[in-house]
Design a protein around this motif. Structure first.
Motif, mmCIF file in Angstrom:
data_model
loop_
_atom_site.group_PDB
_atom_site.id
_atom_site.type_symbol
_atom_site.label_atom_id
_atom_site.label_comp_id
_atom_site.label_asym_id
_atom_site.label_seq_id
_atom_site.Cartn_x
_atom_site.Cartn_y
_atom_site.Cartn_z
ATOM 1 N N THR A 63 0.830 -1.209 0.000
ATOM 2 C CA THR A 63 0.000 0.000 0.000
ATOM 3 C C THR A 63 0.861 1.255 0.000
ATOM 4 O O THR A 63 2.047 1.211 0.340
ATOM 5 C CB THR A 63 -0.918 0.043 1.241
ATOM 6 O OG1 THR A 63 -0.094 0.182 2.414
ATOM 7 C CG2 THR A 63 -1.786 -1.203 1.340
ATOM 8 N N LEU A 64 0.238 2.358 -0.329
ATOM 9 C CA LEU A 64 0.920 3.652 -0.301
ATOM 10 C C LEU A 64 1.303 4.040 1.117
ATOM 11 O O LEU A 64 2.357 4.624 1.345
ATOM 12 C CB LEU A 64 0.026 4.718 -0.945
ATOM 13 C CG LEU A 64 0.601 6.117 -1.085
ATOM 14 C CD1 LEU A 64 1.938 6.109 -1.825
ATOM 15 C CD2 LEU A 64 -0.393 7.025 -1.796
ATOM 16 N N ASP A 65 0.473 3.692 2.094
ATOM 17 C CA ASP A 65 0.777 3.966 3.489
ATOM 18 C C ASP A 65 2.080 3.265 3.905
ATOM 19 O O ASP A 65 2.962 3.870 4.513
ATOM 20 C CB ASP A 65 -0.394 3.510 4.373
ATOM 21 C CG ASP A 65 -0.263 3.987 5.808
ATOM 22 O OD1 ASP A 65 0.299 5.074 6.033
ATOM 23 O OD2 ASP A 65 -0.722 3.249 6.710
ATOM 24 N N GLU A 66 2.218 1.987 3.546
ATOM 25 C CA GLU A 66 3.441 1.242 3.843
ATOM 26 C C GLU A 66 4.633 1.863 3.122
ATOM 27 O O GLU A 66 5.734 1.936 3.679
ATOM 28 C CB GLU A 66 3.302 -0.214 3.405
ATOM 29 C CG GLU A 66 2.329 -1.037 4.202
ATOM 30 C CD GLU A 66 2.127 -2.422 3.600
ATOM 31 O OE1 GLU A 66 3.039 -2.922 2.900
ATOM 32 O OE2 GLU A 66 1.048 -2.998 3.820
ATOM 33 N N ALA A 67 4.424 2.300 1.899
ATOM 34 C CA ALA A 67 5.502 2.904 1.112
ATOM 35 C C ALA A 67 6.003 4.194 1.761
ATOM 36 O O ALA A 67 7.210 4.439 1.824
ATOM 37 C CB ALA A 67 5.037 3.178 -0.312
ATOM 38 N N LEU A 68 5.086 4.994 2.261
ATOM 39 C CA LEU A 68 5.489 6.236 2.933
ATOM 40 C C LEU A 68 6.285 5.946 4.203
ATOM 41 O O LEU A 68 7.272 6.632 4.488
ATOM 42 C CB LEU A 68 4.262 7.082 3.261
ATOM 43 C CG LEU A 68 3.880 8.099 2.206
ATOM 44 C CD1 LEU A 68 2.530 8.715 2.491
ATOM 45 C CD2 LEU A 68 4.933 9.183 2.096
ATOM 46 N N LEU A 69 5.879 4.955 4.953
ATOM 47 C CA LEU A 69 6.633 4.577 6.156
ATOM 48 C C LEU A 69 8.031 4.081 5.792
ATOM 49 O O LEU A 69 9.015 4.413 6.459
ATOM 50 C CB LEU A 69 5.872 3.518 6.950
ATOM 51 C CG LEU A 69 4.620 4.008 7.671
ATOM 52 C CD1 LEU A 69 3.857 2.834 8.286
ATOM 53 C CD2 LEU A 69 4.974 5.031 8.739
#
Length: 174
Positions: free
Chosen positions: A123-129
């Motif tokens: 996910t994009l959320d995981e990518a940002l982290l």
């Protein structure tokens, strides 16, 4: 003898062209809010929303515009794309690549050897982290998907707003 006058046939097509151009311009203006848009600065790392970049060429233009080292977040698709075109610029300007989505074989084979960090996230959320963990002071985290909106978002505006919201949440997690 009476004269007959006719309307020039080109006039109608000029109006149609104008209306089409106006519609396209308005669409581009709406999408431009997601073109190289700085959305957050966290610990001297700039987060840039470029979700309007729906092709490799658009992303390449964006990467050229940024002079700082960057972490590039992009989207995987089920279709192969020719990322080998980007290998030279990626090697010189990008220190990390994070791919959202599991269909990333074309990206991995073309670009993994060009960067220090290569990760695949769901996910994009995981990518940002993940990007937050890689980035250091002075870096840019560039979200430039190089793909159409896809399965998680309705369109590029929705995708850009999603990135903006996730970047704001990242600030809240600090």
């Amino acid at each position: 003898m009476s004269k007959e006058f006719t309307i020039h046939k080109g006039k109608k097509s000029q109006v149609e062209h104008f209306m089409h151009a106006r519609t396209r311009m308005l669409e581009e203006l709406r999408a431009s809010q997601h073109r190289l848009e700085e959305v957050e600065v966290l610990h001297d790392v700039v987060y840039v929303n470029d979700s309007s970049a729906t092709s490799i060429m658009a992303t390449m233009d964006s990467i050229r515009c940024i002079s700082n080292p960057m972490i590039w977040i992009l989207n995987a698709t089920q279709f192969d794309r020719d990322f080998i075109l980007m290998s030279k610029i990626v090697r010189h300007k990008v220190k990390g690549i994070i791919v959202c989505g599991l269909e990333a074989q074309d990206i991995r084979s073309a670009l993994e050897g060009c960067v220090d960090h290569f990760h695949i996230c769901e996910t994009l959320d995981e990518a940002l982290l993940e990007a937050k963990g890689i980035a250091s002071s002075g870096d840019v985290v560039l979200y430039s998907p190089s793909a159409p909106a896809g399965r998680y978002f309705e369109n590029v505006n929705d995708r850009g707003n999603g990135f903006r919201a996730l970047a704001a949440q990242l600030r809240a997690r600090l």
